[in-house]
Design a protein around this motif. Sequence first.
Motif, PDB file in Angstrom:
ATOM      1  N   GLY A 138       0.818  -1.209   0.000  1.00 14.05           N
ATOM      2  CA  GLY A 138       0.000   0.000   0.000  1.00 14.05           C
ATOM      3  C   GLY A 138       0.849   1.255   0.000  1.00 14.05           C
ATOM      4  O   GLY A 138       0.469   2.278  -0.568  1.00 14.05           O
ATOM      5  N   MET A 139       1.998   1.191   0.648  1.00 18.31           N
ATOM      6  CA  MET A 139       2.918   2.327   0.647  1.00 18.31           C
ATOM      7  C   MET A 139       3.632   2.448  -0.703  1.00 18.31           C
ATOM      8  O   MET A 139       3.760   3.545  -1.261  1.00 18.31           O
ATOM      9  CB  MET A 139       3.962   2.166   1.748  1.00 18.31           C
ATOM     10  CG  MET A 139       4.997   3.282   1.779  1.00 18.31           C
ATOM     11  SD  MET A 139       6.375   2.972   2.922  1.00 18.31           S
ATOM     12  CE  MET A 139       7.264   1.658   2.062  1.00 18.31           C
ATOM     13  N   VAL A 140       4.085   1.332  -1.243  1.00 19.86           N
ATOM     14  CA  VAL A 140       4.905   1.353  -2.459  1.00 19.86           C
ATOM     15  C   VAL A 140       4.061   1.653  -3.696  1.00 19.86           C
ATOM     16  O   VAL A 140       4.383   2.551  -4.484  1.00 19.86           O
ATOM     17  CB  VAL A 140       5.643   0.006  -2.627  1.00 19.86           C
ATOM     18  CG1 VAL A 140       6.315  -0.070  -3.985  1.00 19.86           C
ATOM     19  CG2 VAL A 140       6.658  -0.186  -1.511  1.00 19.86           C
ATOM     20  N   THR A 222      -5.146  -3.001  -4.372  1.00 21.37           N
ATOM     21  CA  THR A 222      -6.481  -2.784  -3.814  1.00 21.37           C
ATOM     22  C   THR A 222      -6.460  -2.931  -2.302  1.00 21.37           C
ATOM     23  O   THR A 222      -5.915  -3.914  -1.771  1.00 21.37           O
ATOM     24  CB  THR A 222      -7.479  -3.784  -4.414  1.00 21.37           C
ATOM     25  OG1 THR A 222      -7.536  -3.613  -5.824  1.00 21.37           O
ATOM     26  CG2 THR A 222      -8.868  -3.574  -3.826  1.00 21.37           C
ATOM     27  N   VAL A 223      -7.031  -1.979  -1.614  1.00 22.19           N
ATOM     28  CA  VAL A 223      -7.260  -2.040  -0.168  1.00 22.19           C
ATOM     29  C   VAL A 223      -8.741  -1.827   0.063  1.00 22.19           C
ATOM     30  O   VAL A 223      -9.281  -0.749  -0.231  1.00 22.19           O
ATOM     31  CB  VAL A 223      -6.439  -0.976   0.583  1.00 22.19           C
ATOM     32  CG1 VAL A 223      -6.779  -1.002   2.077  1.00 22.19           C
ATOM     33  CG2 VAL A 223      -4.950  -1.205   0.384  1.00 22.19           C
ATOM     34  N   GLY A 224      -9.423  -2.874   0.573  1.00 24.93           N
ATOM     35  CA  GLY A 224     -10.869  -2.770   0.752  1.00 24.93           C
ATOM     36  C   GLY A 224     -11.541  -2.508  -0.585  1.00 24.93           C
ATOM     37  O   GLY A 224     -11.277  -3.192  -1.580  1.00 24.93           O
ATOM     38  N   PRO A 225     -12.372  -1.487  -0.656  1.00 23.26           N
ATOM     39  CA  PRO A 225     -13.062  -1.187  -1.920  1.00 23.26           C
ATOM     40  C   PRO A 225     -12.271  -0.268  -2.851  1.00 23.26           C
ATOM     41  O   PRO A 225     -12.753   0.063  -3.937  1.00 23.26           O
ATOM     42  CB  PRO A 225     -14.335  -0.482  -1.438  1.00 23.26           C
ATOM     43  CG  PRO A 225     -13.901   0.228  -0.191  1.00 23.26           C
ATOM     44  CD  PRO A 225     -12.880  -0.658   0.459  1.00 23.26           C
ATOM     45  N   ILE A 226     -11.068   0.136  -2.428  1.00 26.53           N
ATOM     46  CA  ILE A 226     -10.325   1.143  -3.180  1.00 26.53           C
ATOM     47  C   ILE A 226      -9.177   0.494  -3.963  1.00 26.53           C
ATOM     48  O   ILE A 226      -8.285  -0.138  -3.380  1.00 26.53           O
ATOM     49  CB  ILE A 226      -9.754   2.221  -2.246  1.00 26.53           C
ATOM     50  CG1 ILE A 226     -10.874   2.874  -1.433  1.00 26.53           C
ATOM     51  CG2 ILE A 226      -8.986   3.268  -3.026  1.00 26.53           C
ATOM     52  CD1 ILE A 226     -10.380   3.835  -0.373  1.00 26.53           C
ATOM     53  N   THR A 227      -9.188   0.643  -5.269  1.00 24.65           N
ATOM     54  CA  THR A 227      -8.085   0.197  -6.126  1.00 24.65           C
ATOM     55  C   THR A 227      -7.403   1.427  -6.698  1.00 24.65           C
ATOM     56  O   THR A 227      -8.067   2.288  -7.294  1.00 24.65           O
ATOM     57  CB  THR A 227      -8.580  -0.693  -7.273  1.00 24.65           C
ATOM     58  OG1 THR A 227      -9.175  -1.869  -6.726  1.00 24.65           O
ATOM     59  CG2 THR A 227      -7.429  -1.097  -8.185  1.00 24.65           C
ATOM     60  N   GLN A 228      -6.092   1.504  -6.506  1.00 27.35           N
ATOM     61  CA  GLN A 228      -5.348   2.660  -6.992  1.00 27.35           C
ATOM     62  C   GLN A 228      -4.207   2.195  -7.893  1.00 27.35           C
ATOM     63  O   GLN A 228      -3.577   1.164  -7.628  1.00 27.35           O
ATOM     64  CB  GLN A 228      -4.768   3.457  -5.820  1.00 27.35           C
ATOM     65  CG  GLN A 228      -5.804   4.064  -4.895  1.00 27.35           C
ATOM     66  CD  GLN A 228      -5.170   4.940  -3.839  1.00 27.35           C
ATOM     67  OE1 GLN A 228      -4.583   5.984  -4.136  1.00 27.35           O
ATOM     68  NE2 GLN A 228      -5.273   4.517  -2.584  1.00 27.35           N
TER      69      GLN A 228
END
Length: 403
Positions: A138-140, A222-228
Amino acid sequence: MKARLTFAAIAVAALATSAAGLVLAQAPAPDAPAAAASAALPVPPPPKITGTAWVLMDYASGNVLAGENYDTPLEPASITKVMTSYVIAAEMKAGKVKETDQVMMSENAWRSGGAGTDGSYSGFEVNKTAPLLEMEKGMVVQSGNDAAIALAEHVAGSTDAFASLMNQYAARIGMKNSHFVNPHGLPAEGHVSTARDLALLGRALARDYPVAYSYNKIKEFTVGPITQPNRNLLLWRDPSVDGIKTGHTSGAGYCLMASAKRGDQRLISVVMGSTSEAQRASDSQALLNWGFRFFETHELYAAAKQVAKQKVWKGKADEVQLGVAAPMLVTVPRGRYEQLKPMMDVPATLVAPIAKGQKIGTVKVMLDGKAIAQQPLVALNAIEEGGFFKRLWDEFWMWWESI
């Protein structure tokens, strides 16, 4: 395409017969077409880069191939997180943390770097845990400031203590003009780095912790419902690009540390203070293309292969084999490979015992009178001390040759 240099018999003979001081043995020019030297043209200037500072570095040697203002301390923005990744990987290797550790997204991390701030965030829920590996991705990939803070707190107890670790590891890497205050890169007084230092950092991460480095080529997370998506546009444009990190603040401008590998050759570019996301990407691509077009990397010596022999006194054996512990790579302008001059500095007198892997001397590669690469020469075999009469006999001949 790999090519390898070998020392000729004259170098070995020089090593075996010299009596004092250091031996400077020169190998013949490497095999190459005779016409190549006359056909080689000067390397044209690099592309014009929009930005405050930039650099293109050869991964094999750490040499700067081109750059401007690359030793000027500037805000590194989120490229800071590459240093955070390095610290985490180093602490993991030391056994202090594990990728399965449950990392808490503390209220401090959430408030300081979460969705309510102006910076990028990962989306992990406050006051809940996630595996360290997931938090690091999530950080990278997402450049999550919240994830960087949570990881720092988990590894060192606080962001201040983690920043101390960052600076200690930066010093080991050789980042001479950098100072880190936080793990995410948001503006802070005294939080600076340079284009050269950041390129050295990217080189160190790829070399020392390739698994951690590989997270940088993940295109989305993706974290939970959020894909970045990963903000490094070059990952979609150039299949040879496999990292490393973007950054942006109003003070730092748009920054990008990029790395690409084509064949045996890897190059690292850093662009700082660019004017837009698109500009930093196009400039970085132009730099990498220029570097691959006008420079080439060769393997000069393979690891653990004999480069030369050296006479040994007072040992059960009379010679020790010399070589390099790791492959010796060098990057040169295309067409100038045959102009390289490999040389080695070794002690004229070696006395047993000698341990396998013991440093004996140095092998250097010269171009235009400058050393462009060097590595330690090590003993490839152990030489045990000889018996009493062998030692006595060699002592006599050492004395005889010295008079």
